[in-house]
Design a protein around this motif. Structure first.
Motif, PDB file in Angstrom:
ATOM      1  N   GLY A   1       0.812  -1.210   0.000  1.00  0.00           N
ATOM      2  CA  GLY A   1       0.000   0.000   0.000  1.00  0.00           C
ATOM      3  C   GLY A   1       0.847   1.261   0.000  1.00  0.00           C
ATOM      4  N   ILE A   2       1.962   1.225   0.740  1.00  0.00           N
ATOM      5  CA  ILE A   2       2.849   2.392   0.824  1.00  0.00           C
ATOM      6  C   ILE A   2       3.467   2.722  -0.535  1.00  0.00           C
ATOM      7  CG2 ILE A   2       5.081   3.174   1.721  1.00  0.00           C
ATOM      8  CD1 ILE A   2       4.381   1.747   4.352  1.00  0.00           C
ATOM      9  N   VAL A   3       3.998   1.716  -1.219  1.00  0.00           N
ATOM     10  CA  VAL A   3       4.698   1.972  -2.492  1.00  0.00           C
ATOM     11  C   VAL A   3       3.739   2.119  -3.666  1.00  0.00           C
ATOM     12  CG1 VAL A   3       6.801   0.827  -1.710  1.00  0.00           C
ATOM     13  CG2 VAL A   3       5.066  -0.502  -2.930  1.00  0.00           C
ATOM     14  N   ASN A   4       2.451   1.998  -3.393  1.00  0.00           N
ATOM     15  CA  ASN A   4       1.463   2.177  -4.460  1.00  0.00           C
ATOM     16  C   ASN A   4       0.478   3.301  -4.180  1.00  0.00           C
ATOM     17  OD1 ASN A   4       1.763   0.074  -6.692  1.00  0.00           O
ATOM     18  ND2 ASN A   4       1.951  -1.192  -4.850  1.00  0.00           N
ATOM     19  N   THR A   5       0.779   4.126  -3.178  1.00  0.00           N
ATOM     20  CA  THR A   5      -0.078   5.285  -2.944  1.00  0.00           C
ATOM     21  C   THR A   5       0.071   6.259  -4.113  1.00  0.00           C
ATOM     22  OG1 THR A   5       1.674   6.458  -1.753  1.00  0.00           O
ATOM     23  CG2 THR A   5       0.140   5.126  -0.436  1.00  0.00           C
ATOM     24  N   PRO A   6      -0.970   7.036  -4.417  1.00  0.00           N
ATOM     25  CA  PRO A   6      -0.870   8.014  -5.501  1.00  0.00           C
ATOM     26  C   PRO A   6       0.309   8.971  -5.329  1.00  0.00           C
ATOM     27  CG  PRO A   6      -3.156   7.729  -4.854  1.00  0.00           C
ATOM     28  CD  PRO A   6      -2.343   6.967  -3.855  1.00  0.00           C
ATOM     29  N   ALA A   7       0.565   9.399  -4.083  1.00  0.00           N
ATOM     30  CA  ALA A   7       1.658  10.342  -3.832  1.00  0.00           C
ATOM     31  C   ALA A   7       3.011   9.719  -4.172  1.00  0.00           C
ATOM     32  CB  ALA A   7       1.645  10.793  -2.373  1.00  0.00           C
ATOM     33  N   PHE A   8       3.206   8.463  -3.765  1.00  0.00           N
ATOM     34  CA  PHE A   8       4.462   7.774  -4.027  1.00  0.00           C
ATOM     35  C   PHE A   8       4.621   7.504  -5.521  1.00  0.00           C
ATOM     36  CE2 PHE A   8       7.530   4.330  -4.146  1.00  0.00           C
ATOM     37  CZ  PHE A   8       8.416   4.645  -3.121  1.00  0.00           C
TER      38      PHE A   8
ATOM     39  N   PHE B   1       7.575   8.529  -7.975  1.00  0.00           N
ATOM     40  CA  PHE B   1       8.361   7.377  -8.436  1.00  0.00           C
ATOM     41  C   PHE B   1       7.482   6.458  -9.285  1.00  0.00           C
ATOM     42  CE2 PHE B   1       9.684   8.600  -4.096  1.00  0.00           C
ATOM     43  CZ  PHE B   1      10.929   9.144  -4.399  1.00  0.00           C
ATOM     44  N   PRO B   2       7.124   6.869 -10.487  1.00  0.00           N
ATOM     45  CA  PRO B   2       6.196   6.081 -11.322  1.00  0.00           C
ATOM     46  C   PRO B   2       6.704   4.682 -11.654  1.00  0.00           C
ATOM     47  CG  PRO B   2       7.235   7.832 -12.592  1.00  0.00           C
ATOM     48  CD  PRO B   2       7.541   8.111 -11.166  1.00  0.00           C
ATOM     49  N   SER B   3       8.011   4.493 -11.635  1.00  0.00           N
ATOM     50  CA  SER B   3       8.578   3.163 -11.925  1.00  0.00           C
ATOM     51  C   SER B   3       8.721   2.314 -10.672  1.00  0.00           C
ATOM     52  CB  SER B   3       9.939   3.309 -12.615  1.00  0.00           C
ATOM     53  OG  SER B   3       9.804   3.990 -13.848  1.00  0.00           O
ATOM     54  N   GLY B   4       8.337   2.870  -9.534  1.00  0.00           N
ATOM     55  CA  GLY B   4       8.437   2.122  -8.284  1.00  0.00           C
ATOM     56  C   GLY B   4       9.840   2.118  -7.718  1.00  0.00           C
TER      57      GLY B   4
END
Length: 223
Positions: free
Chosen positions: A140-147, A151-154
């Motif tokens: 959930g943290i690495v897929n929040t809209p803000a993140f 960082f669109p590539s993760g």
């Protein structure tokens, strides 16, 4: 914001990376360094507003900034100076093993980043366990809209194992993250962006987006 003269100094340093030239231009370096010190001090204050661990650490610019001198003892590259200004913001300072935020300024490569780069084996094990046990939270943290906006590539995938680490299998829903050997996320920007009046504001926005990720990693290594 960064001064144009600071970028110009770094450009000229790259073209003249030797001690005689550096000594001749030491005053210019000191001016450029003072400019970066102000940026680092401002970022410390800004990060402290959303990350209490940074506020409590009472960091100074010297705790975060890296020296411009390179360690050439074990390097094939014998150029004596780095051609960038860099600073790491973590509660233990730049030498700590804790997760933190990073800013890199170079005429040809600028980026913000955060996380833990190549953690020690024991810390790596702790991070993997934390992700495995709390994957829903981590995912959930690495897929929040803000993140994802920053960082669109993760997460960076510069270092990972081809096979699952011992004790894990390919069917584990978190395996793509458990295979990682370094836990960082980075976002590049053009050097000219650092000259704009909203530069620090933009950097802080990116740092704030990764704050929950930093907290997760620090909880893991301190557990």
């Amino acid at each position: 914001m960064l001064q144009a003269e600071t970028l110009q100094f770094l450009t000229e340093l790259k073209e003249n990376n030797n001690k005689p030239w550096f000594d001749e231009n030491r005053k210019t370096y000191e001016t450029a360094r003072k400019n970066f010190v102000i940026i680092v001090e401002t970022l410390i204050k800004g990060i402290s507003k959303f990350d209490k661990s940074i506020e409590e650490a009472n960091l100074q610019a010297k705790d975060c900034m890296f020296r411009i001198n390179r360690d050439i003892r074990f390097s094939k590259n014998k150029e004596p100076y780095k051609t960038n200004f860099g600073a790491s913001f973590s509660k233990g300072g730049k030498k700590a093993h804790s997760a933190g935020y990073y800013l890199h300024i170079e005429p040809t490569e600028c980026f913000v980043a955060g996380g833990i780069w190549m953690p020690e084996p024991e810390d790596l094990k702790k991070i993997r366990v934390e992700i495995d046990y709390n994957f829903e939270e981590f995912n959930g943290i690495v897929n929040t809209p803000a993140f994802k906006k920053v960082f669109p590539s993760g997460l960076d995938r510069e270092a990972f194992t081809a096979r699952p680490p011992k004790g894990y299998d390919e069917e584990n829903p978190a395996i793509e993250f458990i295979k990682l050997k370094s836990f960082t996320a980075s976002s590049n920007f053009e050097a000219k962006e650092s000259l704009k009046s909203d530069f620090i504001e933009n950097v802080l926005e990116k740092f704030k987006a990764m704050h929950p990720y930093i907290e997760f990693l620090n909880r893991a290594v301190e557990g």
